[in-house]
Design a protein around this motif. Sequence first.
Motif, short mmCIF file in Angstrom:
data_model
loop_
_atom_site.label_atom_id
_atom_site.label_comp_id
_atom_site.label_asym_id
_atom_site.label_seq_id
_atom_site.Cartn_x
_atom_site.Cartn_y
_atom_site.Cartn_z
N ALA A 1 0.83 -1.21 0.00
CA ALA A 1 0.00 0.00 0.00
C ALA A 1 0.86 1.26 0.00
N LYS A 2 1.95 1.24 0.76
CA LYS A 2 2.86 2.39 0.78
C LYS A 2 3.44 2.63 -0.60
N GLY A 3 3.83 1.57 -1.28
CA GLY A 3 4.38 1.71 -2.62
C GLY A 3 3.38 2.24 -3.61
N LEU A 4 2.14 1.74 -3.53
CA LEU A 4 1.10 2.23 -4.45
C LEU A 4 0.76 3.69 -4.19
N ILE A 5 0.67 4.07 -2.93
CA ILE A 5 0.39 5.47 -2.60
C ILE A 5 1.51 6.37 -3.10
N GLN A 6 2.74 5.92 -2.95
CA GLN A 6 3.88 6.70 -3.42
C GLN A 6 3.82 6.87 -4.94
N VAL A 7 3.49 5.81 -5.66
CA VAL A 7 3.41 5.90 -7.13
C VAL A 7 2.31 6.85 -7.55
N PHE A 8 1.14 6.74 -6.92
CA PHE A 8 0.02 7.61 -7.30
C PHE A 8 0.31 9.07 -6.95
N TRP A 9 0.92 9.32 -5.82
CA TRP A 9 1.22 10.70 -5.44
C TRP A 9 2.27 11.31 -6.33
N GLN A 10 3.27 10.53 -6.70
CA GLN A 10 4.30 11.06 -7.59
C GLN A 10 3.72 11.31 -8.99
N GLY A 11 2.80 10.43 -9.41
CA GLY A 11 2.17 10.63 -10.72
C GLY A 11 1.28 11.86 -10.75
#
Length: 73
Positions: A59-69
């Motif tokens: 979940a941390k990785g997915l949140i990081q990807v979405f926020w960076q995108g």
Amino acid sequence: MLSKLINEFETLGLYFALAGIFFFIGMAIQDVLKKGDVPKFGRTIVWLVLFLGCSGFIAKGLIQVFWQGAGVG
């Protein structure tokens, strides 16, 4: 172009390495639980904790990807 490709390769390598580490941790825990003759309730709690740890990391990785995108982070 080459530096971007290397960066993506390093990121994928990191994710696969971490997935492998989680797999080996799970195998080690399964071995300890089997040799220790742990009751079913104890095994369930151990696997629940392991699953929650892995899902939190994902979940941390997915949140990081979405926020960076989205340009937030």
